[in-house]
Scaffold this motif. Structure first.
Motif, PDB file in Angstrom:
ATOM      1  N   ALA A   1       0.838  -1.206   0.000  1.00 37.24           N
ATOM      2  CA  ALA A   1       0.000   0.000   0.000  1.00 37.24           C
ATOM      3  C   ALA A   1       0.871   1.254   0.000  1.00 37.24           C
ATOM      4  O   ALA A   1       0.599   2.207  -0.736  1.00 37.24           O
ATOM      5  N   LYS A   2       1.911   1.255   0.814  1.00 39.54           N
ATOM      6  CA  LYS A   2       2.808   2.422   0.875  1.00 39.54           C
ATOM      7  C   LYS A   2       3.488   2.640  -0.479  1.00 39.54           C
ATOM      8  O   LYS A   2       3.647   3.783  -0.915  1.00 39.54           O
ATOM      9  N   ALA A   3       3.867   1.573  -1.143  1.00 39.39           N
ATOM     10  CA  ALA A   3       4.489   1.694  -2.460  1.00 39.39           C
ATOM     11  C   ALA A   3       3.493   2.270  -3.469  1.00 39.39           C
ATOM     12  O   ALA A   3       3.871   3.109  -4.303  1.00 39.39           O
TER      13      ALA A   3
ATOM     14  N   VAL B   1       0.788   4.272  -2.850  1.00 30.71           N
ATOM     15  CA  VAL B   1       0.476   5.688  -2.605  1.00 30.71           C
ATOM     16  C   VAL B   1       1.663   6.595  -2.922  1.00 30.71           C
ATOM     17  O   VAL B   1       1.477   7.781  -3.165  1.00 30.71           O
ATOM     18  N   ALA B   2       2.856   6.026  -2.947  1.00 26.56           N
ATOM     19  CA  ALA B   2       4.028   6.804  -3.343  1.00 26.56           C
ATOM     20  C   ALA B   2       4.038   7.051  -4.847  1.00 26.56           C
ATOM     21  O   ALA B   2       4.600   8.045  -5.313  1.00 26.56           O
ATOM     22  N   LYS B   3       3.395   6.158  -5.612  1.00 27.87           N
ATOM     23  CA  LYS B   3       3.402   6.254  -7.069  1.00 27.87           C
ATOM     24  C   LYS B   3       2.160   6.916  -7.649  1.00 27.87           C
ATOM     25  O   LYS B   3       2.215   7.462  -8.742  1.00 27.87           O
ATOM     26  N   GLN B   4       1.048   6.826  -6.947  1.00 24.86           N
ATOM     27  CA  GLN B   4      -0.224   7.248  -7.519  1.00 24.86           C
ATOM     28  C   GLN B   4      -1.086   7.948  -6.477  1.00 24.86           C
ATOM     29  O   GLN B   4      -1.007   7.642  -5.290  1.00 24.86           O
ATOM     30  N   ARG B   5      -1.943   8.840  -6.930  1.00 17.83           N
ATOM     31  CA  ARG B   5      -2.863   9.545  -6.040  1.00 17.83           C
ATOM     32  C   ARG B   5      -4.162   8.753  -5.942  1.00 17.83           C
ATOM     33  O   ARG B   5      -4.712   8.314  -6.945  1.00 17.83           O
ATOM     34  N   PHE B   6      -4.652   8.593  -4.713  1.00 22.19           N
ATOM     35  CA  PHE B   6      -5.921   7.910  -4.482  1.00 22.19           C
ATOM     36  C   PHE B   6      -6.898   8.871  -3.822  1.00 22.19           C
ATOM     37  O   PHE B   6      -6.508   9.725  -3.029  1.00 22.19           O
ATOM     38  N   ASP B   7      -8.171   8.694  -4.140  1.00 20.03           N
ATOM     39  CA  ASP B   7      -9.220   9.524  -3.556  1.00 20.03           C
ATOM     40  C   ASP B   7      -9.669   8.984  -2.209  1.00 20.03           C
ATOM     41  O   ASP B   7     -10.241   9.724  -1.402  1.00 20.03           O
ATOM     42  N   ALA B   8      -9.446   7.693  -1.979  1.00 17.20           N
ATOM     43  CA  ALA B   8      -9.778   7.067  -0.686  1.00 17.20           C
ATOM     44  C   ALA B   8      -9.054   5.733  -0.597  1.00 17.20           C
ATOM     45  O   ALA B   8      -8.657   5.142  -1.606  1.00 17.20           O
TER      46      ALA B   8
ATOM     47  N   CYS C   1      -2.599   3.232   8.834  1.00 25.00           N
ATOM     48  CA  CYS C   1      -3.461   4.417   8.880  1.00 25.00           C
ATOM     49  C   CYS C   1      -2.730   5.572   9.564  1.00 25.00           C
ATOM     50  O   CYS C   1      -2.678   6.689   9.032  1.00 25.00           O
ATOM     51  N   ARG C   2      -2.170   5.318  10.716  1.00 23.11           N
ATOM     52  CA  ARG C   2      -1.444   6.342  11.472  1.00 23.11           C
ATOM     53  C   ARG C   2      -0.286   6.903  10.638  1.00 23.11           C
ATOM     54  O   ARG C   2      -0.076   8.117  10.574  1.00 23.11           O
ATOM     55  N   GLU C   3       0.450   6.008   9.980  1.00 21.19           N
ATOM     56  CA  GLU C   3       1.591   6.437   9.175  1.00 21.19           C
ATOM     57  C   GLU C   3       1.151   7.310   8.000  1.00 21.19           C
ATOM     58  O   GLU C   3       1.761   8.354   7.719  1.00 21.19           O
ATOM     59  N   LEU C   4       0.098   6.902   7.313  1.00 22.15           N
ATOM     60  CA  LEU C   4      -0.387   7.686   6.173  1.00 22.15           C
ATOM     61  C   LEU C   4      -0.892   9.054   6.611  1.00 22.15           C
ATOM     62  O   LEU C   4      -0.673  10.059   5.923  1.00 22.15           O
TER      63      LEU C   4
ATOM     64  N   ALA D   1      -1.886  12.616   4.009  1.00 18.84           N
ATOM     65  CA  ALA D   1      -2.712  12.977   5.170  1.00 18.84           C
ATOM     66  C   ALA D   1      -4.161  13.291   4.809  1.00 18.84           C
ATOM     67  O   ALA D   1      -5.069  13.047   5.602  1.00 18.84           O
ATOM     68  N   GLY D   2      -4.401  13.812   3.628  1.00 20.59           N
ATOM     69  CA  GLY D   2      -5.745  14.212   3.232  1.00 20.59           C
ATOM     70  C   GLY D   2      -6.591  13.115   2.623  1.00 20.59           C
ATOM     71  O   GLY D   2      -7.764  13.340   2.309  1.00 20.59           O
TER      72      GLY D   2
END
Length: 121
Positions: free
Chosen positions: A37-39, A41-48, A64-67, A74-75
């Motif tokens: 998951a971390k990999a 979100v580092a490459k692509q933008r997600f809406d949720a 969750c806490r890390e994100l 964060a958003g």
């Protein structure tokens, strides 16, 4: 079309969630670990992000806490979808930054309503 990341290590539940979301018009990517998951979100933008708590390696609570502690992610609204259904678990998930906490078994209508409400805000 909104982009949703599903983080679920159970193949059956991941398939149910993915198919439900795709039928509702979402673009969905699915991974099985917090590290994957971390990999993503580092490459692509997600809406949720829709995630389980019990994952191999890092838990969904930790992810969750890390994100939520990183400016880049964060958003992003996070929905925890877990079999951990005690009030303590729900409160802990929300304290980690989750926007919503939904208990399993999967209720696709509840997930869709919650997701649409969070994305449209």
């Amino acid at each position: 079309m909104a982009h949703i990341l599903v983080v679920e290590d159970n193949n059956t539940e991941a398939k149910i969630l993915t198919e439900c979301l795709q039928r509702s018009g979402f673009h969905v990517l699915s991974v099985t670990t917090a590290e994957a998951a971390k990999a993503m979100v580092a490459k692509q933008r997600f809406d949720a992000i829709l995630m389980d708590v019990v994952l191999p390696g890092q838990s969904g609570f930790g992810l969750c806490r890390e994100l939520k502690n990183h400016e880049q992610t964060a958003g992003i609204p996070i929905i925890i979808c877990s079999s951990k259904s005690e009030k303590f678990d729900k409160n802990w998930g929300l304290k980690q930054g989750a926007s919503a906490y939904i208990c399993k078994p999967i209720n696709t209508e509840e997930i869709l309503q919650t997701l649409k409400g969070l994305i449209n805000n």
